[in-house]
Design an enzyme around this catalytic site. Structure first.
Site, PDB file in Angstrom:
ATOM      1  N   LYS A  11       0.841  -1.201   0.000  1.00  0.00           N
ATOM      2  CA  LYS A  11       0.000   0.000   0.000  1.00  0.00           C
ATOM      3  C   LYS A  11       0.885   1.265   0.000  1.00  0.00           C
ATOM      4  O   LYS A  11       1.893   1.290  -0.724  1.00  0.00           O
ATOM      5  CB  LYS A  11      -0.978  -0.034   1.182  1.00  0.00           C
ATOM      6  N   HIS A  94      -8.646  -2.616  -6.522  1.00  0.00           N
ATOM      7  CA  HIS A  94      -8.605  -2.748  -5.055  1.00  0.00           C
ATOM      8  C   HIS A  94      -9.642  -1.772  -4.471  1.00  0.00           C
ATOM      9  O   HIS A  94      -9.823  -0.665  -5.004  1.00  0.00           O
ATOM     10  CB  HIS A  94      -7.210  -2.419  -4.534  1.00  0.00           C
ATOM     11  N   GLU A 142     -12.504  -9.673  -1.335  1.00  0.00           N
ATOM     12  CA  GLU A 142     -11.905  -8.868  -0.268  1.00  0.00           C
ATOM     13  C   GLU A 142     -12.901  -7.825   0.271  1.00  0.00           C
ATOM     14  O   GLU A 142     -12.980  -6.701  -0.218  1.00  0.00           O
ATOM     15  CB  GLU A 142     -10.649  -8.155  -0.782  1.00  0.00           C
ATOM     16  N   GLY A 183      -7.938  -8.587   6.531  1.00  0.00           N
ATOM     17  CA  GLY A 183      -7.846  -8.961   7.940  1.00  0.00           C
ATOM     18  C   GLY A 183      -7.027 -10.205   8.237  1.00  0.00           C
ATOM     19  O   GLY A 183      -6.927 -10.633   9.376  1.00  0.00           O
TER      20      GLY A 183
END
Ligand code: G3P
Length: 229
Positions: A11, A94, A142, A183
């Site tokens: 990221k 994403h 996701e 997570g």
């Protein structure tokens, strides 16, 4: 037979810039110890070139790409640049960098002709089905609400995860490989995910924020090895 996958998304975390290539060295080191697992590292766009030049066993993916050609496109990330820089693939859509289904389709089609791998993220089962029909190499279920929480998709949404696996295989006619993220923080999260049928896990904060990245990645890789082989 495709190898199981661990994808590490750096990221725009401060640690990713502070530690830079040290992170690549950690992943290369662990990849050397687990030759039966594919490791993918997705650095920030500012670091893509240097990571691509230094990689050996690890694949390097961009975190995003724009459906534009090379040319007068200030501030864009053209797909061909991934090829020129020697990277291997790209994450697309994403939830922190969503794009339209039309852009997803254009990128997947063009990536195929360029030999670039595509990992498309889907935020829910509806998006899983729509995106799998476009046949990217990988589809990652996701759920955004779990990202960064340490509560894994495999523990919080086991039924949806199982459904996503079936949907990805069916909608892509077996051409896309199901993976998941959000997570994922422990060996148990990884083992559970693989027990539901995914072939890979997409991880960010549990790795980037770990005080001992090598140990954490070794833990994840050991979990994949025991779950898959
Ligand atoms: O790309 C995967 C990422 O969004 C998952 O984030 O921090 O929950 O592992 P995290």
């Amino acid at each position: 037979m495709k190898k199981p996958l661990i994808i590490l998304n750096l990221k725009a975390y401060k640690e990713a810039f502070d530690e830079g290539l040290e992170i690549l060295n950690v992943v290369e080191n662990v990849a050397h110890e687990f030759p039966q697992i594919s490791f993918v590292l997705a650095p920030n766009a500012f670091c893509l070139s240097e990571f691509s030049k230094k990689k050996r066993l690890v694949k390097i993916y961009s975190q995003h790409v724009d459906p534009v050609p090379l040319g007068a496109y200030t501030g864009h990330l053209p797909l061909e640049a991934i090829k020129i820089l020697g990277a291997d693939g790209t994450i697309i859509n994403h939830s922190e960098r969503p794009i339209s289904i039309e852009a997803i389709s254009q990128i997947i089609d063009k990536s195929r002709s360029l030999g670039i791998e595509t990992l498309a993220c889907a935020r829910d089962l509806k998006e899983v089905s729509k995106i799998a029909a476009l046949r990217p190499d990988y589809v990652a279920f996701e759920p955004p609400e779990l990202i960064g929480t340490g509560v894994s998709v495999s523990k919080a949404k086991p039924n949806d995860l199982k459904i996503s696996v079936v949907s990805i295989v069916q909608e892509s006619d077996g051409k896309s490989i199901p993976i998941c993220g959000a997570g994922i923080s422990t060996e148990e999260d990884v083992k559970l995910a693989f027990s539901y049928g995914v072939m890979g896990v997409l991880i960010s904060s549990a790795f980037v924020k770990a005080s001992d990245k090598r140990n954490k990645l070794f833990e994840f890789a050991s979990a994949v090895e025991s779950a898959f082989f």
